[in-house]
Design a protein around this motif. Structure first.
Motif, PDB file in Angstrom:
ATOM      1  N   SER A  76       9.302   2.239 -13.691  1.00 17.23           N
ATOM      2  CA  SER A  76      10.024   1.286 -12.844  1.00 17.23           C
ATOM      3  C   SER A  76       9.995   1.653 -11.366  1.00 17.23           C
ATOM      4  O   SER A  76      10.431   0.871 -10.525  1.00 17.23           O
ATOM      5  CB  SER A  76      11.487   1.197 -13.307  1.00 17.23           C
ATOM      6  OG  SER A  76      12.172   2.423 -13.079  1.00 17.23           O
ATOM      7  N   MET A  77       9.467   2.826 -11.039  1.00 20.31           N
ATOM      8  CA  MET A  77       9.450   3.279  -9.649  1.00 20.31           C
ATOM      9  C   MET A  77       8.384   2.526  -8.862  1.00 20.31           C
ATOM     10  O   MET A  77       7.268   2.323  -9.331  1.00 20.31           O
ATOM     11  CB  MET A  77       9.215   4.786  -9.591  1.00 20.31           C
ATOM     12  CG  MET A  77      10.339   5.587 -10.229  1.00 20.31           C
ATOM     13  SD  MET A  77      10.015   7.368 -10.222  1.00 20.31           S
ATOM     14  CE  MET A  77      11.518   7.969 -11.034  1.00 20.31           C
ATOM     15  N   PRO A  78       8.703   2.091  -7.633  1.00 15.80           N
ATOM     16  CA  PRO A  78       7.757   1.284  -6.834  1.00 15.80           C
ATOM     17  C   PRO A  78       6.401   1.942  -6.640  1.00 15.80           C
ATOM     18  O   PRO A  78       5.379   1.258  -6.650  1.00 15.80           O
ATOM     19  CB  PRO A  78       8.494   1.118  -5.501  1.00 15.80           C
ATOM     20  CG  PRO A  78       9.952   1.221  -5.850  1.00 15.80           C
ATOM     21  CD  PRO A  78      10.012   2.216  -6.959  1.00 15.80           C
ATOM     22  N   ALA A  79       6.372   3.267  -6.466  1.00 18.11           N
ATOM     23  CA  ALA A  79       5.095   3.948  -6.239  1.00 18.11           C
ATOM     24  C   ALA A  79       4.177   3.792  -7.442  1.00 18.11           C
ATOM     25  O   ALA A  79       2.960   3.594  -7.300  1.00 18.11           O
ATOM     26  CB  ALA A  79       5.344   5.425  -5.954  1.00 18.11           C
ATOM     27  N   ARG A  84      -0.374   0.789 -10.397  1.00 19.94           N
ATOM     28  CA  ARG A  84      -0.759  -0.017 -11.558  1.00 19.94           C
ATOM     29  C   ARG A  84      -1.237  -1.408 -11.120  1.00 19.94           C
ATOM     30  O   ARG A  84      -2.203  -1.957 -11.671  1.00 19.94           O
ATOM     31  CB  ARG A  84       0.417  -0.124 -12.538  1.00 19.94           C
ATOM     32  CG  ARG A  84      -0.031  -0.463 -13.954  1.00 19.94           C
ATOM     33  CD  ARG A  84       1.083  -0.357 -14.958  1.00 19.94           C
ATOM     34  NE  ARG A  84       1.456   0.999 -15.326  1.00 19.94           N
ATOM     35  CZ  ARG A  84       0.751   1.792 -16.116  1.00 19.94           C
ATOM     36  NH1 ARG A  84      -0.404   1.370 -16.615  1.00 19.94           N
ATOM     37  NH2 ARG A  84       1.181   2.999 -16.415  1.00 19.94           N
ATOM     38  N   GLN A  85      -0.572  -1.974 -10.134  1.00 18.89           N
ATOM     39  CA  GLN A  85      -0.970  -3.278  -9.623  1.00 18.89           C
ATOM     40  C   GLN A  85      -2.342  -3.214  -8.959  1.00 18.89           C
ATOM     41  O   GLN A  85      -3.177  -4.115  -9.117  1.00 18.89           O
ATOM     42  CB  GLN A  85       0.068  -3.800  -8.626  1.00 18.89           C
ATOM     43  CG  GLN A  85      -0.275  -5.138  -7.995  1.00 18.89           C
ATOM     44  CD  GLN A  85      -0.424  -6.244  -9.029  1.00 18.89           C
ATOM     45  OE1 GLN A  85       0.317  -6.291 -10.010  1.00 18.89           O
ATOM     46  NE2 GLN A  85      -1.391  -7.131  -8.811  1.00 18.89           N
ATOM     47  N   GLU A 102     -11.437   7.090  -5.268  1.00 17.62           N
ATOM     48  CA  GLU A 102     -10.310   6.267  -4.848  1.00 17.62           C
ATOM     49  C   GLU A 102      -9.134   6.423  -5.803  1.00 17.62           C
ATOM     50  O   GLU A 102      -7.973   6.437  -5.384  1.00 17.62           O
ATOM     51  CB  GLU A 102     -10.715   4.795  -4.757  1.00 17.62           C
ATOM     52  CG  GLU A 102      -9.610   3.943  -4.129  1.00 17.62           C
ATOM     53  CD  GLU A 102     -10.042   2.527  -3.869  1.00 17.62           C
ATOM     54  OE1 GLU A 102      -9.328   1.829  -3.117  1.00 17.62           O
ATOM     55  OE2 GLU A 102     -11.071   2.097  -4.421  1.00 17.62           O
ATOM     56  N   LEU A 103      -9.431   6.574  -7.099  1.00 15.23           N
ATOM     57  CA  LEU A 103      -8.354   6.818  -8.059  1.00 15.23           C
ATOM     58  C   LEU A 103      -7.606   8.099  -7.714  1.00 15.23           C
ATOM     59  O   LEU A 103      -6.375   8.138  -7.767  1.00 15.23           O
ATOM     60  CB  LEU A 103      -8.932   6.920  -9.474  1.00 15.23           C
ATOM     61  CG  LEU A 103      -7.932   7.347 -10.559  1.00 15.23           C
ATOM     62  CD1 LEU A 103      -6.836   6.302 -10.731  1.00 15.23           C
ATOM     63  CD2 LEU A 103      -8.643   7.612 -11.881  1.00 15.23           C
ATOM     64  N   ALA A 104      -8.336   9.159  -7.360  1.00 10.09           N
ATOM     65  CA  ALA A 104      -7.688  10.425  -7.012  1.00 10.09           C
ATOM     66  C   ALA A 104      -6.718  10.245  -5.857  1.00 10.09           C
ATOM     67  O   ALA A 104      -5.591  10.762  -5.884  1.00 10.09           O
ATOM     68  CB  ALA A 104      -8.748  11.471  -6.662  1.00 10.09           C
ATOM     69  N   PHE A 105      -7.123   9.507  -4.848  1.00 11.64           N
ATOM     70  CA  PHE A 105      -6.238   9.313  -3.692  1.00 11.64           C
ATOM     71  C   PHE A 105      -5.072   8.387  -4.026  1.00 11.64           C
ATOM     72  O   PHE A 105      -3.961   8.562  -3.504  1.00 11.64           O
ATOM     73  CB  PHE A 105      -7.045   8.787  -2.502  1.00 11.64           C
ATOM     74  CG  PHE A 105      -7.996   9.807  -1.938  1.00 11.64           C
ATOM     75  CD1 PHE A 105      -7.534  11.045  -1.521  1.00 11.64           C
ATOM     76  CD2 PHE A 105      -9.349   9.537  -1.845  1.00 11.64           C
ATOM     77  CE1 PHE A 105      -8.410  12.000  -1.012  1.00 11.64           C
ATOM     78  CE2 PHE A 105     -10.232  10.483  -1.336  1.00 11.64           C
ATOM     79  CZ  PHE A 105      -9.764  11.714  -0.919  1.00 11.64           C
ATOM     80  N   LEU A 106      -5.318   7.395  -4.897  1.00 14.53           N
ATOM     81  CA  LEU A 106      -4.215   6.547  -5.351  1.00 14.53           C
ATOM     82  C   LEU A 106      -3.153   7.385  -6.069  1.00 14.53           C
ATOM     83  O   LEU A 106      -1.947   7.248  -5.825  1.00 14.53           O
ATOM     84  CB  LEU A 106      -4.739   5.468  -6.295  1.00 14.53           C
ATOM     85  CG  LEU A 106      -5.413   4.235  -5.684  1.00 14.53           C
ATOM     86  CD1 LEU A 106      -6.041   3.382  -6.775  1.00 14.53           C
ATOM     87  CD2 LEU A 106      -4.419   3.414  -4.878  1.00 14.53           C
TER      88      LEU A 106
END
Length: 564
Positions: A76-79, A84-85, A102-106
């Motif tokens: 439920s946390m915005p981060a 996920r979005q 890019e996944l690593a930085f996300l």
């Protein structure tokens, strides 16, 4: 593209010809970067989603910060929702692909927003990064001046494309301040100084260059060139094209890696320098340490300098092993709270910390998922592992050199010295908060070449009388910065300042030029921060050692508890 292939094969073409003939043509073609069209390390969105699920599950079940947090809570946390979005939106794109980088930085951006913990992070597998990733043919580092923003981005090695001390004006059309802003929003950190001390190799590696938007996320290769503009001696030079190459193709000279621990008696000086680039307590460390202190006593050295500027941490046993040679006592200034989990207890180095019989010796209930190890117990264990204190003690001055790279156990080292008023800290602020998380459990993230470093403990600073109140970092008693001029002239300003403080007999060792620049040029002079007192009498030593703890158990507890 033909021009790129020509340049790639121009082993017989001089650097000047490349810059005079081919560079103008390349700059006409692009102001930023040239690239091939083949995507690298692409991932499907469903694999990225599985990787995110893995990180969240490991966090909830094992991370200290997520104790008593459910998976529903963290989802439920915005981060988390934002990541996920982002991954979901890629499923509707034309090819449904995204890169592992890019996944690593996300994931790192998410972890930073959740916990602000520099230890809790995602990194590319070290072997993969060293063998498969390309780098710019440069050595970049941030200039640290103790402020929230770095003083600049400089090149620190001689290459075919830049000289030592060149200050970066633009890289791929991106300003250094914009590059730093990307790091600040993406890389987990506890203070801003940690980002200023990031490894030089990261700043020129292709995945970070993509983060900075110097390279595109997709479509580059080792045929890529990046435009760079630098300032040298106050003058802005014409742009140059810097290639993206494999490590073994870089023009920087390859020299054998120095030992993690070395020492030097400064010529014509009463100063001895002990350099520790990694906190490793082993036979090499103890041998060099013994040799060092023997030389100090034989030569009648007046001042010892402990250099921790390039030390990112390790085993905290090195702290008492070194400080036991001083003629003033010290207290252990931190305690540890540990979370047990299946992942934690499966790590061989932590097995004893899940052993009920071992923990019972310290009055710790192993049935508790979280338990506390007090500073007196830690002090006793560290002291026992460090060995018997020497008979001959050092009574001279102690100086400690720090930077934003000084992290984790190295930060504890500097903190112990400053809090106990054992010596004077010189340099720039450290990259760790004085209260932080540790005891890392590494694990491979499925479908990737990424490693999750998950923190399972909480290291709490125990404030003692006379210690600074700050918890953000170890703030130097003398703030001494490095400038492009220092780098270009091969001057070590922190060491030069120590020599200046020690006295005329020691200034000669740093060279009259270094001392003159440091003292007479106000732009290079240090700001002295009155954070703590000078070396003096410190609190009494916690010397109790539990006789029933065997050496093997002590070593197991100490090395597992204090690892970076």
């Amino acid at each position: 593209r033909a021009i790129y292939r020509i340049m790639k094969c121009t082993a017989t073409i001089s650097k000047s010809m490349v810059q005079r003939v081919f560079l103008p043509l390349l700059l006409l073609a692009t102001s930023r970067v040239t690239a091939s069209a083949t995507p690298l390390r692409a991932m499907r969105s469903d694999d990225q989603m599985a990787a995110l699920d893995y990180v969240l599950n490991m966090t909830v079940t094992s991370a200290f910060e997520a104790f008593n947090t459910s998976l529903l809570d963290i989802e439920s946390m915005p981060a988390v929702q934002s990541v996920r979005q982002t991954i979901s939106s890629n499923q509707s794109s034309s090819n449904g692909l995204h890169t592992q980088d890019e996944l690593a930085f996300l994931l790192n951006g998410m972890l930073h927003e959740l916990y602000q913990d520099a230890h809790f992070r995602v990194e590319v597998n070290e072997e993969v990064a060293s063998t498969e990733y390309c780098h710019l043919d440069l050595c970049l580092a941030w200039l640290q001046d103790g402020n929230a923003e770095p003083a600049g981005l400089v090149n620190t090695c001689q290459t075919d494309y830049a000289e030592v001390g060149d200050e970066i004006i633009e890289l791929g059309g991106i300003l250094p301040r914009d590059i730093f802003a990307r790091l600040e929003s993406t890389i987990p950190h506890e203070n801003i100084y940690f980002l200023q001390g990031l490894p030089s190799s990261w700043l020129v590696r292709e995945d970070f260059l993509s983060l900075f938007e110097v390279l595109p996320l997709l479509g580059y290769s080792n045929e890529t060139f990046v435009t760079m503009t630098v300032s040298r001696d106050g003058a802005v030079l014409p742009p140059v094209m810097v290639p993206l190459t494999q490590d073994n193709e870089r023009s920087t000279s390859s020299t054998p890696k120095d030992s993690f621990v070395t020492y030097e008696l400064m010529e014509n000086s009463s100063v001895a320098l002990f350099t520790l680039n990694e906190c490793i307590f082993n036979e090499t460390f103890t041998t060099v340490l013994t040799e060092f202190w023997s030389k100090v006593h034989e030569e009648g050295v007046d001042a010892v300098v402990l250099d921790l500027r390039n030390n990112r941490g390790g085993d905290a046993t090195v702290v008492p092993a070194f400080l036991n040679h001083l003629d003033v006592p010290f207290e252990t200034v931190f305690s540890i709270e540990q979370r047990q989990s299946e992942a934690f207890c499966q790590e061989a180095q932590f097995s004893m910390l899940c052993d009920p019989a071992f923990l019972a010796q310290f009055g710790i209930d192993a049935s508790m998922e979280r338990y506390n190890v007090s500073s007196p117990i830690i002090g006793a264990l560290l002291g026992a592992q460090a060995g018997e204190p020497p008979v001959v003690k050092f009574s001279g001055d102690l100086f400690v050199l720090t930077s934003g790279t000084t992290f984790s156990s190295a930060n504890l080292f500097a903190m112990t010295i400053q809090d106990n008023q054992l010596g004077t800290v010189v340099g720039t602020p450290t990259g760790s908060s004085l209260t932080f998380h540790g005891n890392l459990v590494p694990s491979s993230i499925p479908h990737t070449n990424l490693t999750l470093f998950l923190t399972t403990s909480f290291t709490k600073r125990e404030t003692i009388p006379g210690a600074p109140e700050t918890v953000l970092a170890v703030i130097p008693d003398h703030l001494v910065v490095t400038t492009p001029r220092h780098l270009a002239q091969g001057i070590d300003p922190q060491l030069a300042w120590v020599n200046f403080l020690v006295g005329p007999s020691s200034q000669a060792s740093s060279g009259s030029v270094a001392t003159s620049i440091l003292v007479e040029d106000q732009t290079l002079s240090p700001t002295i921060a009155p954070i703590s007192g000078q070396a003096g009498t410190s609190p009494s030593l916690l010397s109790a050692v539990f006789p029933w703890v065997t050496a093997i158990l002590v070593h197991q507890f100490v090395t597992s508890s204090m690892l970076y």
